[in-house]
Design an enzyme around this catalytic site. Structure first.
Site, PDB file in Angstrom:
ATOM      1  N   THR A 121       0.852  -1.187   0.000  1.00  0.00           N
ATOM      2  CA  THR A 121       0.000   0.000   0.000  1.00  0.00           C
ATOM      3  C   THR A 121       0.887   1.235   0.000  1.00  0.00           C
ATOM      4  OG1 THR A 121      -1.751  -1.177   1.184  1.00  0.00           O
ATOM      5  CG2 THR A 121      -1.815   1.231   1.230  1.00  0.00           C
ATOM      6  N   ARG A 158      -8.399  -9.039   3.781  1.00  0.00           N
ATOM      7  CA  ARG A 158      -8.818  -8.908   5.173  1.00  0.00           C
ATOM      8  C   ARG A 158      -8.135  -9.997   5.987  1.00  0.00           C
ATOM      9  NH1 ARG A 158     -15.076  -9.565   4.188  1.00  0.00           N
ATOM     10  NH2 ARG A 158     -14.169 -11.018   2.667  1.00  0.00           N
ATOM     11  N   PHE A 256     -19.844  -3.199   7.861  1.00  0.00           N
ATOM     12  CA  PHE A 256     -19.036  -2.184   8.529  1.00  0.00           C
ATOM     13  C   PHE A 256     -19.894  -1.138   9.233  1.00  0.00           C
ATOM     14  CE2 PHE A 256     -16.049  -4.168   5.728  1.00  0.00           C
ATOM     15  CZ  PHE A 256     -14.849  -4.123   6.424  1.00  0.00           C
ATOM     16  N   GLY A 264      -8.692  -1.164  14.383  1.00  0.00           N
ATOM     17  CA  GLY A 264      -7.242  -1.225  14.538  1.00  0.00           C
ATOM     18  C   GLY A 264      -6.653  -1.968  13.364  1.00  0.00           C
ATOM     19  N   CYS A 267      -3.966  -1.783   8.510  1.00  0.00           N
ATOM     20  CA  CYS A 267      -4.418  -1.048   7.325  1.00  0.00           C
ATOM     21  C   CYS A 267      -5.181   0.234   7.644  1.00  0.00           C
ATOM     22  CB  CYS A 267      -5.275  -1.959   6.446  1.00  0.00           C
ATOM     23  SG  CYS A 267      -4.359  -3.309   5.677  1.00  0.00           S
ATOM     24  N   LYS A 328      -8.867  -7.943  15.633  1.00  0.00           N
ATOM     25  CA  LYS A 328     -10.079  -8.594  15.130  1.00  0.00           C
ATOM     26  C   LYS A 328      -9.884 -10.095  15.280  1.00  0.00           C
ATOM     27  CE  LYS A 328     -10.556  -9.171  10.668  1.00  0.00           C
ATOM     28  NZ  LYS A 328     -10.703  -8.938   9.206  1.00  0.00           N
TER      29      LYS A 328
END
Length: 445
Positions: A121, A158, A256, A264, A267, A328
Site C-alpha cells: 500500500t 482482510r 461495517f 485497529g 491497514c 479482530k
C-alpha cells in the site's frame, strides 16, 4: 508464469502462496534469513487460517520457493511484486524506505525485461519514484537498454479471510500505462477473475489512490456508527436496531456498521493517516477523514472510561479479566488494537489485568512490556476470570460467543461484563443475573 515476491509479511506470503496455488512458479524473498529458514521448515511468521496448508502443499509440489537473496529469484522472474511494509511515520506519512530499497536492488540486478508490481500500500506518485530509482541504477550500470514496466496492483485482503479474498476477490485493480503490462497482468489473474469478478484497468495514480479511498470509506462507516452508538447511550436508543433500520436501505447495507471499541490493525489506521497526509501535501485538508481518525482514537478509550465511571478513577484494588487482544478475530495482529489502549489506560489507573486471546498473546507480551507486574496472561478464557471484578470483552473471537455463563459467574467476584463488541443480548444477560454494559445499547454507565 515465473514470479518473484519481495517481502514475506502478510501480503507477500499470502500473494506468493496463492499465485503458486493457481500454477505459477514463485520465489518469496526476504532479507531476514531467520524468517526464510523458518519458512523452509514450515514455520510461518503470521497466523492466517488455511495459509500453512497452502504453503506446505506448494512447497511440496515445487511451485513455491523461499530465498534470502533477490538475485536468484529475479534472474528467472517475469514479474516482481514488491510487498514490503510501509509503516506510518510520526507525521502520518507512509515510510517507503523499504519499497525504495527493493527498487534500487532491482535496478542493480536487472538484466532482462521485467514487470515490477507495487502491491504494498503506497501513496500516489510512488510508482513514478520506483520507476526513476530503477532507471537510475540501470543508467549507472550502463544498462539503459534493459526495459521494464511499473504497475500498481493494490491488495484488498482482510486478515482472517485473506486466502478467500485473494482467490475470490470483489475486484482486481491494475494501474498501468503499458498495454503489454496490462495484457500480462490480465493473464496472471485470469484464473481468479474468470468467475465474473471484475478486473479493472486504470491509470497508475488512480490505482494507488483507490486502496486508500476504499479503506478510508470503510473506516468512515465504523467511526460513524461508533459516534451514533455514543448518542444511543445518551438518549437510551439501541444501536443494533438503528443499524438494522439503516442497513435495510439498499443504498447503505449492513457491512461495517457494527458499533464497538474502534478499529485497529495494519491497514485502516495507517491508511487513514496517510490519506490525511497526502491531502495536506497537496494543500487540501481532508476534514471528514480527519474526523474519522479522531473519533476512532476516542472510541478506543470508551470502555476504559465506562469502567472508570463504574469503579472510580483509582483502580489500584481492582482486577479485570480481558478477552481478546488481536484487533479482530482470526488473526494474531495487535497493531493499533483497541485492547492495547484499554489495557494501558486501566493499568495507568492502577488496575491488574489477566488477558486471554487464542492467538495474540506472544505479540501482546512484546507490545505491552511497559505494563510491569500488572498484566498477566491466562491459558484459556475461563482461567482469566478467576477472582476478577469484571470481564472486559474486546475481540469477538467465536469461542467467546456462547461461553458457559454459569461457570463465568462462579469464577468472577461479581457477575459484571463490559462488552466492547456487543456480543450478548442485554435482556438475556440480565435474566442470567449479569450486570452488563456494552456499546450504544442504552446500557452505558
Amino acid at each position: 508464469m515465473k514470479i518473484a515476491v519481495v517481502g514475506t509479511g502478510y501480503v507477500g506470503l499470502v500473494a506468493g502462496a496463492c499465485f503458486a496455488e493457481i500454477g505459477n512458479t514463485v520465489w518469496c524473498v526476504d532479507k531476514d534469513e531467520a524468517k526464510i529458514t523458518n519458512l523452509e521448515a514450515g514455520l510461518l511468521p503470521i497466523y492466517e487460517p488455511g495459509l500453512p496448508e497452502m504453503v506446505a502443499k506448494n512447497v511440496a509440489n515445487g511451485r513455491l520457493h523461499f530465498s534470502a537473496a533477490l538475485q536468484p529469484a529475479l534472474a528467472q522472474a517475469e514479474l516482481c511484486f514488491i510487498t514490503v511494509g510501509t509503516p506510518p511515520r510520526a507525521d502520518g506519512a507512509a515510510d517507503l524506505s523499504q519499497v525504495y530499497t527493493v527498487a534500487q536492488e532491482i535496478g542493480q540486478l536487472l538484466d532482462h525485461h521485467l514487470i515490477v508490481v507495487n502491491k504494498s500500500t503506497v501513496p500516489v506518485g510512488t510508482a513514478e519514484i520506483v520507476r526513476s530509482i530503477i532507471a537510475q541504477e540501470l543508467k549507472r550500470r550502463g544498462q539503459e537498454n534493459v526495459t521494464f514496466a511499473v504497475v500498481s496492483n493494490p491488495e484488498f485482503l482482510r486478515e482472517g479471510r485473506a486466502i478467500n479474498d485473494f482467490m475470490r476477490p470483489d475486484r482486481v485493480v491494475i494501474g498501468t500505462d503499458s498495454n503489454e503490462a496490462a495484457k500480462i497482468m490480465k493473464e496472471l489473474y485470469q484464473p481468479i477473475v474468470r468467475d465474473q469478478h471484475p478486473l479493472l484497468i486504470m491509470d497508475i495514480k488512480s490505482a494507488e489512490l483507490t486502496k486508500y479511498a476504499a479503506n478510508a470509506m470503510l473506516a468512515t462507516r465504523i467511526s460513524f456508527m461508533n459516534e451514533i452508538a455514543r448518542l444511543c447511550d445518551k438518549v437510551g436508543a439501541d444501536v443494533n436496531r438503528v443499524r438494522q433500520g439503516m442497513g435495510a436501505d439498499g443504498r447503505i447495507g449492513l457491512q461495517f456498521l457494527d458499533a464497538g471499541a474502534g478499529y485497529g490493525g495494519s491497514c485502516f489506521p495507517k491508511d487513514v493517516k496517510e490519506l490525511i497526509h497526502t491531502g495536506r501535501k497537496y494543500g487540501l485538508e481532508m476534514a471528514i477523514i480527519q474526523a474519522v481518525d479522531q473519533v476512532n482514537e476516542r472510541q478506543k478509550h470508551y470502555l476504559a472510561e465506562m469502567i472508570g465511571r463504574y469503579f472510580g478513577d483509582n483502580l489500584a484494588q481492582k482486577k479485570f479479566a480481558l478477552w481478546g487482544l488481536a484487533f479482530k478475530p482470526e488473526t494474531d495482529d495487535i497493531r493499533e488494537a483497541p485492547a492495547l489502549a484499554i489495557i494501558r489506560s486501566l493499568v495507568h489507573r492502577g488496575a491488574t489485568i489477566t488477558a486471554y486471546d487464542p492467538q495474540a498473546i506472544p505479540q501482546a507480551k512484546v507490545a505491552l512490556t511497559g505494563c510491569g507486574g500488572r498484566l498477566f496472561y491466562a491459558e484459556n478464557k475461563m482461567a482469566a476470570l478467576d477472582d476478577a471484578d469484571a470481564l472486559i470483552l474486546v475481540t469477538e473471537w467465536q469461542e467467546f460467543t456462547q461461553p458457559d455463563f454459569a461457570e463465568m459467574k462462579r469464577r468472577l467476584r461479581q457477575p459484571l461484563i463490559f462488552d466492547g463488541r456487543n456480543q450478548y443480548d442485554p435482556v438475556g444477560m440480565a435474566a442470567l443475573g449479569f450486570e452488563y454494559y456494552c456499546i450504544g445499547r442504552g446500557y452505558c454507565v
